[in-house]
Design an enzyme around this catalytic site. Structure first.
Site, PDB file in Angstrom:
ATOM      1  N   HIS A  99       0.753  -1.224   0.002  1.00 32.30           N
ATOM      2  CA  HIS A  99      -0.010   0.070  -0.050  1.00 32.30           C
ATOM      3  C   HIS A  99       0.913   1.136  -0.026  1.00 32.30           C
ATOM      4  O   HIS A  99       2.065   1.091   0.860  1.00 32.30           O
ATOM      5  CB  HIS A  99      -0.879   0.079   1.123  1.00 32.30           C
ATOM      6  CG  HIS A  99      -1.797  -1.268   1.364  1.00 32.30           C
ATOM      7  ND1 HIS A  99      -2.662  -1.789   0.335  1.00 32.30           N
ATOM      8  CD2 HIS A  99      -1.827  -2.058   2.274  1.00 32.30           C
ATOM      9  CE1 HIS A  99      -3.102  -2.663   0.720  1.00 32.30           C
ATOM     10  NE2 HIS A  99      -2.560  -3.369   1.953  1.00 32.30           N
ATOM     11  N   GLU A 117      -1.825  -0.053   8.052  1.00 32.20           N
ATOM     12  CA  GLU A 117      -2.716  -0.931   8.706  1.00 32.20           C
ATOM     13  C   GLU A 117      -2.108  -1.785  10.049  1.00 32.20           C
ATOM     14  O   GLU A 117      -0.870  -1.950  10.180  1.00 32.20           O
ATOM     15  CB  GLU A 117      -3.391  -1.656   7.708  1.00 32.20           C
ATOM     16  CG  GLU A 117      -2.423  -2.746   7.136  1.00 32.20           C
ATOM     17  CD  GLU A 117      -3.040  -3.397   6.110  1.00 32.20           C
ATOM     18  OE1 GLU A 117      -3.210  -4.649   5.983  1.00 32.20           O
ATOM     19  OE2 GLU A 117      -3.397  -2.917   4.866  1.00 32.20           O
ATOM     20  N   HIS A 174       3.244  -7.442   1.945  1.00 35.30           N
ATOM     21  CA  HIS A 174       2.554  -8.389   2.943  1.00 35.30           C
ATOM     22  C   HIS A 174       1.576  -9.259   2.151  1.00 35.30           C
ATOM     23  O   HIS A 174       1.118  -8.738   0.853  1.00 35.30           O
ATOM     24  CB  HIS A 174       2.181  -7.401   3.884  1.00 35.30           C
ATOM     25  CG  HIS A 174       0.877  -6.649   3.443  1.00 35.30           C
ATOM     26  ND1 HIS A 174       1.236  -5.414   2.782  1.00 35.30           N
ATOM     27  CD2 HIS A 174      -0.340  -6.498   3.606  1.00 35.30           C
ATOM     28  CE1 HIS A 174       0.054  -4.785   2.608  1.00 35.30           C
ATOM     29  NE2 HIS A 174      -0.794  -5.408   3.042  1.00 35.30           N
ATOM     30  N   ARG A 194      -1.005  -5.016  -6.142  1.00 36.57           N
ATOM     31  CA  ARG A 194      -0.807  -6.574  -6.245  1.00 36.57           C
ATOM     32  C   ARG A 194       0.642  -6.600  -6.914  1.00 36.57           C
ATOM     33  O   ARG A 194       0.743  -6.237  -8.215  1.00 36.57           O
ATOM     34  CB  ARG A 194      -2.005  -7.175  -6.875  1.00 36.57           C
ATOM     35  CG  ARG A 194      -3.245  -7.277  -6.236  1.00 36.57           C
ATOM     36  CD  ARG A 194      -4.165  -8.385  -6.947  1.00 36.57           C
ATOM     37  NE  ARG A 194      -5.591  -7.958  -6.126  1.00 36.57           N
ATOM     38  CZ  ARG A 194      -6.343  -7.270  -7.317  1.00 36.57           C
ATOM     39  NH1 ARG A 194      -6.253  -7.029  -8.369  1.00 36.57           N
ATOM     40  NH2 ARG A 194      -7.560  -7.184  -6.824  1.00 36.57           N
TER      41      ARG A 194
END
Length: 325
Positions: A99, A117, A174, A194
């Site tokens: 991200h 996150e 991740h 991705r």
């Protein structure tokens, strides 16, 4: 003045890797057996939660945020609800992804924020593992290993168990592994790049899009592990463990055995009941709590109590202040 917690109904998202454990674990009425995410506290345009109680019943959280700034102790000029809480059921491996940070999201994508996150492992299969980070020493080496499909040499894996906590700042490569259910607290962003999706196809036989150019730019080189120093505090019947405190959010695990009293000096709280049952009480209301409930304690409630035998994940932004009595 609004004097009761704001309970929210989740918004469900179907995913290629989803399953049915959100119904099994939380009795959620999921739409399909490929339900991957429940956006349980969300004001994001791609899935705003809906208020299920009180005078605001039926309203989207995004509308409540805009129309009732006093409930959040905020200035009316604040544009976006800052956080998003999800519960994810990884019935299969999620894609390897990254991200962007705020700067990249704003300048390149035109969105207000990137995505940092964190994950609390609610349940997982034996020997479940996540991907967290990579072994490349530079962007050039990373790009070459991706090009050659050297995934085992590139990706850094870690075994997890129920109760583990993982902090995933923007720029961290991740993936959540198969057989894991997590509660995720994040910035209110839906930008995902991705890198690898195991060459799988959807129901129409199509592979999902990869975003290698963005991912190469956003990924951290070399990978850096971020270890959060947990702070445990015992206050009467409550054991509060601060899991992380950083720029965007502070997240706690609360284990309650009996009754606790607390105050909200500033801001608002977001609460998810992950085990057990009990009751929320303030001067003007009493409401039952059960596993799977998600609610906001608004800034208009200064003093409250919670009783029962429960585990909760509690989060707030940097401008909030909790007092435990």
């Amino acid at each position: 003045m609004y004097k009761e917690p704001v309970f929210l109904d989740p918004v469900f998202q179907e995913r290629i890797w989803g399953g049915s454990r959100l119904q099994t674990l939380f009795d959620y009425q999921i739409p399909t057996h490929l339900t991957g995410e429940a956006w349980v506290i969300s004001a994001h345009e791609n899935g705003p939660s809906v208020v299920r109680n009180g005078a605001l019943k039926g309203k989207k959280l995004s509308d409540v945020w805009r129309e009732h700034p006093n409930l959040f102790g905020r200035n009316a000029s604040d544009d976006e609800f800052p956080l998003l809480v999800k519960i994810l059921d990884a019935n299969d491996n999620l894609s390897v992804q990254v991200h962007p940070d705020d700067q990249y999201a704003q300048k390149v994508v035109g969105k207000p924020c990137g995505k940092t996150e964190c994950w609390y492992i609610l349940d997982c299969d034996e020997d479940a593992e996540i991907i967290i980070g990579h072994k490349a020493r530079s962007q050039m080496e990373f790009q070459e290993m991706v090009k050659n499909g050297e995934w085992q040499n590139l990706l850094q894996t870690m075994k997890v168990q129920k109760g583990d906590f993982i902090y995933v700042p923007s720029g961290t490569l991740h993936a959540i592994g198969k057989g894991i259910v997590i509660l995720e607290t994040q910035q209110s962003s839906d930008i995902t790049y991705r890198v690898y999706d195991y060459d799988r196809t959807d129901r129409h036989g199509a592979k999902r899009e990869l975003h290698l150019e963005h991912a190469l730019t956003c990924t951290m080189y070399p990978h850096q592990d971020f270890l959060c120093e947990k702070l445990r505090e015992k206050k009467g019947n409550l054991t509060s463990t601060r899991l992380v405190e950083e720029t965007y959010f502070t997240v706690y695990h609360w284990l309650l055995k009996g009754k606790m009293e607390a105050s909200l000096a500033a801001g608002f709280l977001m609460v998810s009941v992950i085990e057990g049952a009990g009751e929320f009480g303030s001067e003007d209301c009493k409401m039952t709590l059960k596993k799977g409930d998600n609610f906001i304690v608004p800034a208009t409630i200064k003093d409250y109590c919670i009783s029962g035998e429960m585990e909760m994940i509690v989060s707030h932004t940097s401008n909030a202040a909790i007092g435990l009595k």
